[in-house]
Motif scaffolding. Structure first.
Motif, PDB file in Angstrom:
ATOM      1  N   PHE A 294       1.006  -1.305   0.066  1.00 39.39           N
ATOM      2  CA  PHE A 294       0.262   0.051   0.201  1.00 39.39           C
ATOM      3  C   PHE A 294       0.900   1.164   0.224  1.00 39.39           C
ATOM      4  CE2 PHE A 294      -3.015  -2.806   2.073  1.00 39.39           C
ATOM      5  CZ  PHE A 294      -4.128  -2.947   1.202  1.00 39.39           C
TER       6      PHE A 294
ATOM      7  N   THR B 225      -9.523  -3.933   9.669  1.00 38.19           N
ATOM      8  CA  THR B 225     -10.636  -4.084   8.729  1.00 38.19           C
ATOM      9  C   THR B 225      -9.551  -4.762   7.062  1.00 38.19           C
ATOM     10  OG1 THR B 225     -10.285  -1.744   9.649  1.00 38.19           O
ATOM     11  CG2 THR B 225     -11.469  -1.352   7.494  1.00 38.19           C
ATOM     12  N   THR B 226      -8.026  -4.492   7.430  1.00 39.01           N
ATOM     13  CA  THR B 226      -7.455  -4.480   6.117  1.00 39.01           C
ATOM     14  C   THR B 226      -7.385  -5.984   6.256  1.00 39.01           C
ATOM     15  OG1 THR B 226      -6.265  -2.368   6.399  1.00 39.01           O
ATOM     16  CG2 THR B 226      -5.708  -3.368   4.978  1.00 39.01           C
TER      17      THR B 226
ATOM     18  N   ASP C  19       1.297   4.369   1.847  1.00 36.84           N
ATOM     19  CA  ASP C  19       1.577   4.912   3.060  1.00 36.84           C
ATOM     20  C   ASP C  19       1.928   3.948   3.267  1.00 36.84           C
ATOM     21  OD1 ASP C  19      -1.406   3.687   2.804  1.00 36.84           O
ATOM     22  OD2 ASP C  19      -1.437   4.332   4.797  1.00 36.84           O
TER      23      ASP C  19
ATOM     24  N   ILE D 142       0.444  -4.884   5.800  1.00 29.98           N
ATOM     25  CA  ILE D 142       0.500  -3.760   6.699  1.00 29.98           C
ATOM     26  C   ILE D 142      -1.139  -3.643   7.692  1.00 29.98           C
ATOM     27  CG2 ILE D 142      -0.023  -2.773   5.667  1.00 29.98           C
ATOM     28  CD1 ILE D 142       2.345  -1.382   7.729  1.00 29.98           C
ATOM     29  N   GLY D 143      -1.626  -3.378   8.354  1.00 23.41           N
ATOM     30  CA  GLY D 143      -3.012  -2.941   8.635  1.00 23.41           C
ATOM     31  C   GLY D 143      -3.555  -4.147   9.514  1.00 23.41           C
TER      32      GLY D 143
ATOM     33  N   ARG E  74      -7.717 -12.841   2.077  1.00 21.11           N
ATOM     34  CA  ARG E  74      -8.452 -13.641   0.637  1.00 21.11           C
ATOM     35  C   ARG E  74      -7.344 -13.388  -0.058  1.00 21.11           C
ATOM     36  NH1 ARG E  74     -11.113 -16.418  -1.823  1.00 21.11           N
ATOM     37  NH2 ARG E  74     -11.641 -15.798  -3.808  1.00 21.11           N
TER      38      ARG E  74
ATOM     39  N   TYR F 112      -3.991  -0.880  -4.898  1.00 20.54           N
ATOM     40  CA  TYR F 112      -4.762  -0.224  -4.171  1.00 20.54           C
ATOM     41  C   TYR F 112      -5.017  -1.926  -3.028  1.00 20.54           C
ATOM     42  CZ  TYR F 112      -9.240   1.187  -3.479  1.00 20.54           C
ATOM     43  OH  TYR F 112     -10.647   1.231  -3.336  1.00 20.54           O
ATOM     44  N   SER F 113      -5.375  -3.079  -3.954  1.00 19.39           N
ATOM     45  CA  SER F 113      -5.549  -4.097  -2.915  1.00 19.39           C
ATOM     46  C   SER F 113      -4.748  -5.291  -2.923  1.00 19.39           C
ATOM     47  CB  SER F 113      -7.234  -4.039  -3.924  1.00 19.39           C
ATOM     48  OG  SER F 113      -7.191  -5.616  -3.884  1.00 19.39           O
ATOM     49  N   THR F 114      -5.179  -6.113  -1.739  1.00 25.64           N
ATOM     50  CA  THR F 114      -3.939  -7.450  -1.947  1.00 25.64           C
ATOM     51  C   THR F 114      -4.272  -7.656  -3.697  1.00 25.64           C
ATOM     52  OG1 THR F 114      -5.594  -8.282  -1.185  1.00 25.64           O
ATOM     53  CG2 THR F 114      -4.112  -7.218   0.254  1.00 25.64           C
ATOM     54  N   LEU F 115      -5.793  -8.273  -4.012  1.00 23.59           N
ATOM     55  CA  LEU F 115      -6.376  -8.764  -4.597  1.00 23.59           C
ATOM     56  C   LEU F 115      -5.239  -8.358  -6.602  1.00 23.59           C
ATOM     57  CD1 LEU F 115      -9.895  -9.576  -5.018  1.00 23.59           C
ATOM     58  CD2 LEU F 115      -7.961 -10.599  -4.311  1.00 23.59           C
TER      59      LEU F 115
ATOM     60  N   THR G 246      -8.747  -8.781   3.785  1.00 18.83           N
ATOM     61  CA  THR G 246      -8.931  -8.484   2.418  1.00 18.83           C
ATOM     62  C   THR G 246      -7.781  -9.018   2.335  1.00 18.83           C
ATOM     63  OG1 THR G 246      -7.152  -6.744   2.362  1.00 18.83           O
ATOM     64  CG2 THR G 246      -9.526  -5.895   2.433  1.00 18.83           C
TER      65      THR G 246
END
Lengths: 358, 71
Positions: free
Chosen positions: A89, A142-143, A91, A138-139, A149, A116-119, A146
């Motif tokens: 990500f 909430t994250t 950040d 990281i996260g 998944r 933007y996304s793990t996918l 994802t």
């Protein structure tokens, strides 16, 4: 935008503030434990609207900020290896490790890609079968679903060159840790709305009942935050300590079971190091052995010796012990353009929020 | 990092992804964490995933509770 604009209504905000002033008598500290709340509180000038007896303290709610430097060094070491693509990500890219950042490594020729996304990271793995793709996992809660998944999808689709360096963390143990330490007097918690959308309200029960500290799960718009503060004050003034959900349009008491199942399938709960705080029992997520082939720690890497930035007081800021202006580096040699500590790098870091809005 | 934005589900695809409109911009997102979604629902989008459906009735409660509340 729908579900944003209606929670910015000035008249209702004034009504809530009026009620806050009416019922608030005690001098109290309320801690927000979510970086997104920290930014929303600053951006909307909420601290300045409140009566002086209500003090808002920022807690360890920015995942980038609470990741110890050795893990930044670990991902940097991966980025220096041949045949590796680092996905992360945005950040994380400017967070200083002991001597470098992912951004500097990228400038030096490493393959570091912001996703933007793990996918999206998984797609990069699919498109580059000859390379190893490491995702910086990281996260907070909430994250984490994802990330889980993406690992489950890698298993389903037999993508073998994808792995995750997990530094994922769990919020409620850190809240309990801060209360146990007694370093800061916390009278109420503004609990993270989107973490709670996943975990529900139950994990905060212990905090309310055992420590007698009220918890209100809050949304992120100005009216949400003001109403949450009102609900906390009402509990404190009435001598109650309960878990309330202000952000009812999103958070259910039971949370998101499907997301939790994914976390529990892929991760095990482990002790975890938090920057500036130390090791907190059962506060981190590591990939289960069952999915060990997707754990980036299967690779042998040699990272450099950890060196903390001299004089940086991120730790004290993350524990709510000091405010950023009390750090000698703040605004002086630590700025968003040239950050020394993680709290100034992340847009959700307390130092960055103070720098930008205060 | 836990930022999540509300958006409206416009179209759902067979691979359990959806087109979600956020303030005029359409983004494709995974519905793997909330498979019960239907077209027209408002969801919260975080890092390419819809993480929860917004309860449209509960969403009105703040304004109902506070409008004209000054005593």
């Amino acid at each position: 935008m729908k579900y944003i604009d209606e929670y910015k209504n000035k008249e209702i905000a004034q009504n809530i503030l009026w009620q806050i002033r009416r019922i608030s008598k005690k001098k109290i500290n309320l801690m927000e434990v979510c970086g997104t709340h920290t930014v929303a509180i600053f951006r909307n000038g909420i601290r300045k609207m409140l009566p002086q007896n209500i003090n808002l303290i920022s807690g360890p709610g920015c995942p980038v900020c609470v990741t110890p430097i050795q893990y930044i060094d670990e991902i940097i070491a991966f980025s220096r290896k041949d045949n590796f693509i680092i996905t992360t990500f945005g950040d994380m890219i400017r967070v200083p490790g002991s001597t470098s950042t992912l951004e500097k490594e990228k400038a030096n020729g490493s393959d570091v890609r912001i996703v933007y996304s793990t996918l999206d990271a998984l797609k990069i793995a699919y498109d580059n079968p000859a390379k190893n793709i490491v995702f910086m996992g990281i996260g907070f809660e909430t994250t984490s679903p994802t990330i889980a998944r993406a690992i489950l999808k890698a298993e389903e689709e037999k993508i073998k060159n994808f792995s995750v360096l997990s530094v994922a963390k769990i919020i409620p143990p850190a809240m309990r840790f801060l209360l146990e330490s007694g370093e800061v007097n916390i009278d109420g918690f503004i609990c993270p709305g989107h973490v709670s959308a996943i975990i529900g309200s139950k994990p905060y029960s212990l905090i309310a009942f055992q420590y007698g500290v009220p918890c209100v799960i809050s949304g992120f718009e100005p009216l949400d935050i003001l109403q949450s503060i009102y609900l906390l004050i009402r509990q404190i003034e009435n001598g109650r300590a309960e878990v309330e959900i202000q952000y009812e349009r999103v958070v259910k008491p039971e949370g998101n079971k499907i997301a939790m199942d994914k976390i529990n399938e892929v991760f095990k709960v482990v002790d975890s190091d938090w920057r500036g705080i130390g090791n907190i029992p059962l506060s981190g997520l590591e990939i289960k052995d069952k999915y060990g082939k997707f754990n980036a720690r299967k690779f042998a890497i040699k990272k450099e010796e950890t060196k903390e930035p001299k004089g940086c007081l991120c730790g004290e800021v993350l524990r709510g012990v000091i405010t950023p202006p009390e750090c000698p580096l703040f605004k002086n040699i630590c700025t968003p353009e040239d950050p020394k500590g993680a709290c100034m790098v992340s847009t959700e870091g307390t130092c960055a929020a103070y720098y930008k809005y205060n | 990092m836990c930022l999540a934005i509300p958006g409206k589900v416009k179209k759902i695809f067979n691979d359990n992804t959806a087109e979600i409109e956020i303030g005029g911009i359409v983004k494709r997102a995974s519905l793997d964490l909330i498979p019960q979604v239907v077209v027209g629902d408002y969801v919260l989008l975080h890092a390419g995933f819809a993480i929860e459906v917004i309860d449209q009735e509960k969403a009105l409660e703040i304004s109902k509770a506070w409008e004209g509340n000054i005593d």
